[in-house]
Structures are given as structure tokens and as C-alpha cells.
Design a protein around this motif. Structure first.
Motif, PDB file in Angstrom:
ATOM      1  N   ALA A 243     -11.805   5.385  -9.618  1.00  0.00           N
ATOM      2  CA  ALA A 243     -12.144   4.662  -8.379  1.00  0.00           C
ATOM      3  C   ALA A 243     -12.014   3.164  -8.590  1.00  0.00           C
ATOM      4  N   SER A 244     -11.308   2.505  -7.666  1.00  0.00           N
ATOM      5  CA  SER A 244     -11.156   1.053  -7.685  1.00  0.00           C
ATOM      6  C   SER A 244     -11.523   0.523  -6.302  1.00  0.00           C
ATOM      7  N   VAL A 245     -12.580  -0.262  -6.231  1.00  0.00           N
ATOM      8  CA  VAL A 245     -13.140  -0.686  -4.942  1.00  0.00           C
ATOM      9  C   VAL A 245     -13.299  -2.207  -4.917  1.00  0.00           C
ATOM     10  N   LEU A 246     -12.843  -2.821  -3.842  1.00  0.00           N
ATOM     11  CA  LEU A 246     -13.058  -4.249  -3.611  1.00  0.00           C
ATOM     12  C   LEU A 246     -14.061  -4.417  -2.483  1.00  0.00           C
ATOM     13  N   VAL A 247     -15.069  -5.240  -2.722  1.00  0.00           N
ATOM     14  CA  VAL A 247     -16.053  -5.601  -1.698  1.00  0.00           C
ATOM     15  C   VAL A 247     -15.925  -7.094  -1.461  1.00  0.00           C
ATOM     16  N   THR A 248     -15.582  -7.492  -0.243  1.00  0.00           N
ATOM     17  CA  THR A 248     -15.355  -8.915   0.019  1.00  0.00           C
ATOM     18  C   THR A 248     -15.700  -9.277   1.458  1.00  0.00           C
ATOM     19  N   ASP A 249     -16.037 -10.538   1.652  1.00  0.00           N
ATOM     20  CA  ASP A 249     -16.281 -11.048   3.009  1.00  0.00           C
ATOM     21  C   ASP A 249     -15.073 -11.821   3.531  1.00  0.00           C
ATOM     22  N   SER A 250     -13.976 -11.791   2.791  1.00  0.00           N
ATOM     23  CA  SER A 250     -12.786 -12.554   3.164  1.00  0.00           C
ATOM     24  C   SER A 250     -11.631 -11.612   3.500  1.00  0.00           C
ATOM     25  N   GLU A 251     -11.226 -11.592   4.757  1.00  0.00           N
ATOM     26  CA  GLU A 251     -10.076 -10.779   5.148  1.00  0.00           C
ATOM     27  C   GLU A 251      -8.793 -11.308   4.516  1.00  0.00           C
ATOM     28  N   VAL A 252      -8.723 -12.617   4.345  1.00  0.00           N
ATOM     29  CA  VAL A 252      -7.544 -13.216   3.706  1.00  0.00           C
ATOM     30  C   VAL A 252      -7.428 -12.739   2.265  1.00  0.00           C
ATOM     31  N   LEU A 253      -8.547 -12.774   1.533  1.00  0.00           N
ATOM     32  CA  LEU A 253      -8.529 -12.307   0.146  1.00  0.00           C
ATOM     33  C   LEU A 253      -8.183 -10.819   0.094  1.00  0.00           C
ATOM     34  N   ALA A 254      -8.765 -10.029   0.978  1.00  0.00           N
ATOM     35  CA  ALA A 254      -8.510  -8.594   0.977  1.00  0.00           C
ATOM     36  C   ALA A 254      -7.021  -8.310   1.143  1.00  0.00           C
ATOM     37  N   ALA A 255      -6.392  -8.987   2.073  1.00  0.00           N
ATOM     38  CA  ALA A 255      -4.957  -8.782   2.300  1.00  0.00           C
ATOM     39  C   ALA A 255      -4.147  -9.204   1.087  1.00  0.00           C
ATOM     40  N   ALA A 256      -4.534 -10.318   0.471  1.00  0.00           N
ATOM     41  CA  ALA A 256      -3.815 -10.808  -0.704  1.00  0.00           C
ATOM     42  C   ALA A 256      -3.963  -9.840  -1.876  1.00  0.00           C
ATOM     43  N   VAL A 257      -5.151  -9.253  -2.041  1.00  0.00           N
ATOM     44  CA  VAL A 257      -5.361  -8.285  -3.121  1.00  0.00           C
ATOM     45  C   VAL A 257      -4.518  -7.039  -2.894  1.00  0.00           C
ATOM     46  N   VAL A 258      -4.465  -6.566  -1.654  1.00  0.00           N
ATOM     47  CA  VAL A 258      -3.643  -5.389  -1.344  1.00  0.00           C
ATOM     48  C   VAL A 258      -2.180  -5.653  -1.690  1.00  0.00           C
ATOM     49  N   ASP A 259      -1.699  -6.827  -1.357  1.00  0.00           N
ATOM     50  CA  ASP A 259      -0.317  -7.187  -1.687  1.00  0.00           C
ATOM     51  C   ASP A 259      -0.114  -7.242  -3.200  1.00  0.00           C
ATOM     52  N   ALA A 260      -1.053  -7.843  -3.898  1.00  0.00           N
ATOM     53  CA  ALA A 260      -0.947  -7.964  -5.354  1.00  0.00           C
ATOM     54  C   ALA A 260      -1.026  -6.592  -6.023  1.00  0.00           C
ATOM     55  N   LEU A 261      -1.831  -5.688  -5.458  1.00  0.00           N
ATOM     56  CA  LEU A 261      -1.931  -4.342  -6.005  1.00  0.00           C
ATOM     57  C   LEU A 261      -0.594  -3.615  -5.935  1.00  0.00           C
ATOM     58  N   ALA A 262       0.105  -3.772  -4.831  1.00  0.00           N
ATOM     59  CA  ALA A 262       1.394  -3.114  -4.678  1.00  0.00           C
ATOM     60  C   ALA A 262       2.363  -3.557  -5.767  1.00  0.00           C
ATOM     61  N   VAL A 263       2.347  -4.841  -6.074  1.00  0.00           N
ATOM     62  CA  VAL A 263       3.243  -5.375  -7.103  1.00  0.00           C
ATOM     63  C   VAL A 263       2.843  -4.864  -8.480  1.00  0.00           C
ATOM     64  N   ARG A 264       1.562  -4.963  -8.796  1.00  0.00           N
ATOM     65  CA  ARG A 264       1.102  -4.573 -10.139  1.00  0.00           C
ATOM     66  C   ARG A 264       1.196  -3.063 -10.353  1.00  0.00           C
ATOM     67  N   ALA A 265       0.868  -2.302  -9.330  1.00  0.00           N
ATOM     68  CA  ALA A 265       0.931  -0.845  -9.469  1.00  0.00           C
ATOM     69  C   ALA A 265       2.357  -0.377  -9.712  1.00  0.00           C
ATOM     70  N   ALA A 266       3.317  -1.061  -9.127  1.00  0.00           N
ATOM     71  CA  ALA A 266       4.714  -0.658  -9.269  1.00  0.00           C
ATOM     72  C   ALA A 266       5.260  -0.934 -10.660  1.00  0.00           C
ATOM     73  N   ARG A 267       4.755  -1.958 -11.315  1.00  0.00           N
ATOM     74  CA  ARG A 267       5.364  -2.353 -12.586  1.00  0.00           C
ATOM     75  C   ARG A 267       4.550  -1.946 -13.816  1.00  0.00           C
ATOM     76  N   THR A 268       3.371  -1.337 -13.615  1.00  0.00           N
ATOM     77  CA  THR A 268       2.572  -0.934 -14.770  1.00  0.00           C
ATOM     78  C   THR A 268       3.119   0.354 -15.380  1.00  0.00           C
ATOM     79  N   ARG A 269       2.814   0.609 -16.632  1.00  0.00           N
ATOM     80  CA  ARG A 269       3.384   1.757 -17.348  1.00  0.00           C
ATOM     81  C   ARG A 269       3.022   3.083 -16.693  1.00  0.00           C
ATOM     82  N   HIS A 270       1.761   3.212 -16.262  1.00  0.00           N
ATOM     83  CA  HIS A 270       1.308   4.470 -15.670  1.00  0.00           C
ATOM     84  C   HIS A 270       1.261   4.341 -14.149  1.00  0.00           C
ATOM     85  N   ALA A 271       2.400   3.943 -13.584  1.00  0.00           N
ATOM     86  CA  ALA A 271       2.456   3.604 -12.164  1.00  0.00           C
ATOM     87  C   ALA A 271       2.048   4.764 -11.258  1.00  0.00           C
ATOM     88  N   GLU A 272       2.531   5.952 -11.542  1.00  0.00           N
ATOM     89  CA  GLU A 272       2.220   7.086 -10.666  1.00  0.00           C
ATOM     90  C   GLU A 272       0.734   7.399 -10.679  1.00  0.00           C
TER      91      GLU A 272
END
Length: 423
Positions: free
Chosen positions: A256-285
């Protein structure tokens, strides 16, 4: 709250059947399950001393140095945790002592499967040794590619810590064997003696087995599939948050990986960053599966105050605080296995070299359970020493209370001492 669709209770029937089978058939069941689950044919799960020694001799120098540092830091922290005995005099001649005594024997579980966890050897063994436990047995799943023994890095870590009793056993069957013991009827004297306490992380089957044997033995907590929550505000770095969420998601598809935030801007930026990091990590699937599951997600809150309440309700195994004034926010958290404060205290630090312990309660149990520590392996014994005058002072109170509870013999046991002296 993001939570896994199924919890440990869904596996109770299957796990109970394994426990019952181990109790009934012992080594025969352990052999059958090693073949079924691990593809390994076993005579006996005890790892020979020469196999352990060879694992240490073949350990990579860099890994050995890293484990040595992890052990050093863990020993510093564990050594500071040991509580002292307490002695008080509640009245003249009335002495009470609160004495801490280590359990005699413990069983430590180190998981295998998707990853290798020599660090979990350190986390289990060091606090047990700091508590003064005299007998330590370690169990880890057999690995077909390593001759049917646990991974060499796990065996090497055990050797570095002086643990010689190691078993190639995994899953619920390992927990059952440690809890109830297993006789070896071959006459070789290789019985697996039962333990007093079982600790260590594992999958849902290990967590369920630990819960089912609680009462027969003590357990640390239900340290199941890993989870991380991050409480962050607009001051946080979204890429660092994404990196930390991915770091725990790579453990297991059910992590489980959970983000709790009061910033919609940060939340959107984290989602974008997750897509990039998840795609390039060794255990991507594996990471993508964990991040897309019902146990992971983003929780938007009104403000940090609201976020604190949400995090306490979630009771995460690992909780990172990445807010302005993170230390002050962390001080207000009540429910978490471990709290990591600021941008330079990632969960990965605690997994390996912080000196803290990474065997922590999961699935919300951090609301009432503690992470593995020295007191897990200690029990408190109360010593009561009253002299004649001190007992006489409370004799009337004891007589009154024993009569009120309709247990007159309790009072008579006190009165008899003074009747005897009077005659």
C-alpha cells in the motif's frame, strides 16, 4: 481509506489447516509443503553449520560492510531501549519490585520470495540479543536455486550475528513449527523445540498464522504486507514523495502506498511523477499493480490539521511527514508503526540503516500494537515482599474486600498468620 480488498481473516481456514497438519504430522508435513510451495525436497529443514559458514565466506564485501553498519546502529538503539527494574516501598516493610526477565527462547521469521531480506535478520536478532534471550531459532523459506536452503545473504547475516540454529522453513508452516515444535523420530536428535515468542514480517499467510498461534506463544505484531503513508503539504517535493511511494510498492503487488495532502497541485504532480518512476523502475509491473490497487491512492484533506486526523485513523506501518515544520507535525501523530520526519528521512533509511526497526504493525494495527523492540522479548514479573507488620497494617482491608467478594478463604489466609502467632 485505501485498504486491501481482503485482509488476513480471509486466509484463516487455509492457515489453520496447515497449522493443524504440522502439529499432527510434523516433519512429514514440512517436507510436503516445502515441495509444494518451494519446489524443494527436504530431509530436515535444519541448515547445516558448514552451509552457514560458506554463505558468510562468500558474502560480497560491500554487503558485509553495509550489514555491519546496520548491526552497529541497531545495537546502539536496541541497547538504549532496555527498561530498568523498578523497586518501591509502598509502606514500611512493604516492598514491590517490577522485574524484567527475557523469555527463554524465540523464533524469528525472515521472509523470502519476491525479495531477499538479510536486513530482517538484523531487525529480528539484534533486539532479541539486547534483551538477553538465550536461545534463538531463525526460519526463512527454502530456495530451490540455493540447494534448498535459505538465500545465502540471509544465512550470512545470521552468521555475522552468531545465530547458528537456522531452518529452511517458510510461510504458515514455519510459524506452526516454531510455535508447537516438531519431533524428529529418526533418532538423530534434530527436534525443533517450541519457542516462547515469534517475531518477524511476512505475507498474509505468515501474519494470519502468527495471529492464530497467539496465546500459545507471544508475537510481536501482525507485520504483514508493507504500507507507506506520506503526509505532505505544498512545500514538499513531489518527485521525492513519488520515489518513496514506489520504494514500498516494489515489495509486493499488495503493498500500500498512500499520499495524504491538502494540496491538489502537489497531488497532481505526485501522480505524474509516479507514472515516470513506476515505468522505469526494475520491478515496474509489481509497482504498477500495487499503486493501482484499492490499498493505494491519494487522500485530499482540508489542511494539515485534517491530515493528522486522517493519518491517525489510517495508522500506517510507515508514515512520512513532509510538511513545513515537519517535526512539530510528527510530534502530534499518535498512530503509526514508525514516523519519518522531513525530506531526508525516507522509509528506505529505516528499512536498512537508521538503527530503528523495520518489523512494524500493518493493516491499521499500529493503533494498538508496537514495532519490534527489546521489550518484545521481555516479560515483567512482580515481586512482593511484606514483613509481618506491613501485612498486619492491611489485614483488615483484605478481610473486608474478601468478604465483599464472597471469597472468605482469602481473608482467612491472612488472619491465620496472626492467629498462629497469638497462640
Amino acid at each position: 481509506m485505501p485498504r486491501a480488498a481482503a485482509d488476513a481473516r480471509s486466509s484463516e481456514a487455509a492457515v489453520q489447516a496447515i497449522i493443524d497438519d504440522v502439529r499432527a504430522r510434523g516433519l512429514e508435513t514440512l517436507r510436503a509443503l516445502a515441495l509444494r510451495f518451494d519446489g524443494v525436497e527436504q530431509d530436515h529443514p535444519r541448515v547445516p553449520a558448514d552451509v552457514i559458514a560458506a554463505a558468510l565466506a562468500g558474502l560480497d564485501d560491500g554487503v558485509r560492510a553495509a550489514l555491519e553498519e546496520a548491526i552497529r546502529r541497531a545495537r546502539v538503539f536496541a541497547g538504549a531501549q532496555a527498561p530498568g527494574d523498578v523497586e518501591v516501598q509502598v509502606a514500611p516493610g512493604a516492598h514491590l519490585t517490577h522485574k524484567w526477565i527475557p523469555v527463554d527462547r524465540v523464533g524469528l521469521y525472515v521472509p523470502g520470495g519476491l525479495a531477499v531480506y538479510p536486513s530482517s535478520v538484523v531487525m529480528n536478532v539484534v533486539p532479541a540479543q539486547a534483551a538477553g534471550v538465550g536461545s534463538i531459532a531463525l526460519a526463512s523459506p527454502p530456495q530451490k536455486e540455493f540447494g534448498g536452503w535459505p538465500h545465502p545473504a540471509i544465512l550470512a547475516a545470521a552468521a555475522m550475528l552468531g545465530v547458528t540454529e537456522v531452518y529452511a522453513m517458510g510461510g504458515a508452516q514455519a510459524v506452526a513449527a516454531l510455535a508447537y515444535g516438531v519431533r524428529d523420530d529418526s533418532g538423530t536428535g534434530r527436534d525443533i523445540d517450541p519457542v516462547d515468542v515469534i517475531t518477524g514480517p511476512g505475507n498474509v499467510f505468515v501474519a494470519t498464522a502468527k495471529r492464530l498461534v497467539r496465546g500459545r506463544v507471544g508475537i510481536d505484531s501482525e507485520a504483514g504486507t508493507t504500507e507507506i503513508a506520506v503526509l505532505a503539504d505544498a512545500t514538499a517535493d513531489p518527485d521525492l514523495i513519488a520515489a518513496d511511494l514506489v520504494s514500498q510498492a516494489e515489495h509486493d503487488p499488495q503493498a500500500a502506498s498512500v499520499l495524504v495532502t491538502d494540496s491538489e497541485v502537489l497531488a497532481a504532480a505526485v501522480v505524474d511523477a509516479l507514472a515516470v518512476r513506476a515505468a522505469r523502475t526494475r520491478h515496474a509491473e509489481r509497482v504498477r499493480t500495487a499503486l493501482s490497487g484499492p490499498q493505494s491512492g491519494v487522500i485530499l484533506v482540508d489542511d494539515v490539521e485534517h491530515g493528522i486526523a486522517v493519518c491517525d485513523a489510517y495508522a500506517a506501518e510507515h508514515l512520512e511527514i513532509q510538511t513545513a515544520d515537519a517535526a512539530a507535525v510528527a510530534a502530534r501523530i499518535r498512530n503509526a508503526g514508525a514516523v519519518f520526519i522531513g525530506a531526508y528521512s525516507p522509509v528506505s533509511l529505516g528499512d536498512y540503516c537508521a538503527g530503528s526497526n523495520h518489523v512494524l504493525p500493518t493493516s491499521g494495527t499500529a493503533a494498538f500494537a508496537s514495532g519490534l523492540n527489546v521489550t518484545t522479548f521481555l516479560r515483567a514479573v512482580q515481586l512482593v515482599h511484606y514483613d509481618r507488620d506491613a501485612l498486619h497494617e492491611v489485614a483488615a482491608s483484605i478481610l473486608s474486600l474478601s468478604e465483599a467478594e464472597n471469597l472468605p478463604a482469602h481473608g482467612e489466609a491472612v488472619a491465620a498468620r496472626f492467629e498462629a502467632s497469638a497462640t
